[in-house]
Motif scaffolding. Structure first.
Motif, PDB file in Angstrom:
ATOM      1  N   ASP A  39       0.836  -1.205   0.000  1.00 49.32           N
ATOM      2  CA  ASP A  39       0.000   0.000   0.000  1.00 49.32           C
ATOM      3  C   ASP A  39       0.871   1.255   0.000  1.00 49.32           C
ATOM      4  OD1 ASP A  39      -2.268  -1.610   0.128  1.00 49.32           O
ATOM      5  OD2 ASP A  39      -2.363  -1.512   2.311  1.00 49.32           O
ATOM      6  N   HIS A  42       2.376   1.601  -3.550  1.00 52.47           N
ATOM      7  CA  HIS A  42       1.405   2.114  -4.505  1.00 52.47           C
ATOM      8  C   HIS A  42       1.099   3.595  -4.245  1.00 52.47           C
ATOM      9  CE1 HIS A  42       0.594  -2.116  -5.505  1.00 52.47           C
ATOM     10  NE2 HIS A  42       0.138  -1.631  -6.633  1.00 52.47           N
ATOM     11  N   GLY A  43       0.952   3.969  -2.980  1.00 59.13           N
ATOM     12  CA  GLY A  43       0.711   5.369  -2.644  1.00 59.13           C
ATOM     13  C   GLY A  43       1.876   6.256  -3.025  1.00 59.13           C
ATOM     14  N   ALA A  46       1.935   6.658  -6.803  1.00 58.48           N
ATOM     15  CA  ALA A  46       0.865   7.587  -7.210  1.00 58.48           C
ATOM     16  C   ALA A  46       1.233   9.020  -6.853  1.00 58.48           C
ATOM     17  CB  ALA A  46      -0.449   7.192  -6.537  1.00 58.48           C
ATOM     18  N   TYR A  88      -5.045   7.135  -2.249  1.00 57.68           N
ATOM     19  CA  TYR A  88      -4.953   5.833  -2.893  1.00 57.68           C
ATOM     20  C   TYR A  88      -4.475   4.777  -1.899  1.00 57.68           C
ATOM     21  CZ  TYR A  88      -3.739   2.307  -6.387  1.00 57.68           C
ATOM     22  OH  TYR A  88      -3.641   1.155  -7.108  1.00 57.68           O
ATOM     23  N   GLN A  91      -7.346   4.047   0.546  1.00 57.25           N
ATOM     24  CA  GLN A  91      -8.425   3.266  -0.058  1.00 57.25           C
ATOM     25  C   GLN A  91      -8.026   1.802  -0.229  1.00 57.25           C
ATOM     26  OE1 GLN A  91      -9.748   4.383  -4.017  1.00 57.25           O
ATOM     27  NE2 GLN A  91     -11.834   3.841  -3.438  1.00 57.25           N
ATOM     28  N   ARG A  92      -6.791   1.542  -0.635  1.00 61.87           N
ATOM     29  CA  ARG A  92      -6.342   0.151  -0.786  1.00 61.87           C
ATOM     30  C   ARG A  92      -6.427  -0.594   0.539  1.00 61.87           C
ATOM     31  NH1 ARG A  92      -3.051  -2.069  -4.675  1.00 61.87           N
ATOM     32  NH2 ARG A  92      -1.806  -3.025  -3.031  1.00 61.87           N
ATOM     33  N   ALA A 150     -12.720   9.004  -3.995  1.00 68.53           N
ATOM     34  CA  ALA A 150     -12.348   9.830  -5.141  1.00 68.53           C
ATOM     35  C   ALA A 150     -13.208  11.092  -5.249  1.00 68.53           C
ATOM     36  CB  ALA A 150     -12.473   9.020  -6.428  1.00 68.53           C
TER      37      ALA A 150
END
Length: 188
Positions: A39, A42-43, A46, A88, A91-92, A150
């Motif tokens: 996570d 990915h964050g 992003a 992001y 949310q994951r 979002a």
């Protein structure tokens, strides 16, 4: 006139999913605390995408904005990227609480955390200074809120007991563990 007794608990709908529901309204601290390293990765990716793409566009098609203009645009892209990367990431992690992605690790972490709270005699979801009615209002406002991140980022900062799961499983496991400990001590 309104009736003085108000219903504060409204059962939530449980979304059918492939994985078990852990919590349909997880507290902010639990979501961040249960996050996986993936996570964070990915964050971070992003968050870096905005400034990275802006730098790439500047290299291939210079903007000619003049002195200091590009630095301001890069700072803005960085700030927006950090905010987007955090959302992001959040949310994951939240989707695992909802059972919408693989969550075996989080199920075990949740069971360990809650069983230790049962053994210690603490409330499962923390203590709240709000009235039961206001806890219910807060729960209804933030339940499954990560699905709409979002559009409107909305986090749960309220401790309440309305999480859409049967908490009896934590008490059963605590009883089993306490009984196993008792038998282990008496046999030795």
């Amino acid at each position: 006139m309104a009736n003085s007794s108000q219903q504060t608990y409204i059962p939530s709908k449980v979304v059918k999913s492939e994985y078990p529901l852990i919590d349909n309204d997880p507290h902010f601290k639990r979501v961040v605390g249960y996050a996986r390293p993936s996570d964070y990765i990915h964050g971070g990716v992003a968050a870096a995408a905005g400034p990275g793409l802006l730098l790439a566009m500047e290299k291939f098609a210079p903007s000619q904005v003049g002195r200091g203009g590009f630095a301001r645009a890069l700072r803005l892209a960085g700030a927006i990227g950090i905010a987007g990367g955090f959302l992001y990431f959040y949310q994951r992690s939240s989707l695992r609480f909802y059972g919408m992605s693989e969550n075996a690790r989080e199920v075990e972490m949740d069971m360990q955390e809650m069983v230790s709270k049962v053994k210690a005699g603490e409330p499962l979801y923390g203590e709240s200074k709000l009235t039961p009615h206001m806890q219910g209002v807060a729960a209804r406002q933030s339940r499954y809120s990560a699905l709409f991140t979002a559009v409107i980022p909305w986090f749960n900062f309220v401790n309440h007991n309305q999480h859409g799961v049967d908490t009896a499983k934590y008490y059963r496991r605590a009883e089993q563990e306490l009984e196993a400990e008792r038998l282990g001590k008496s046999s030795s």
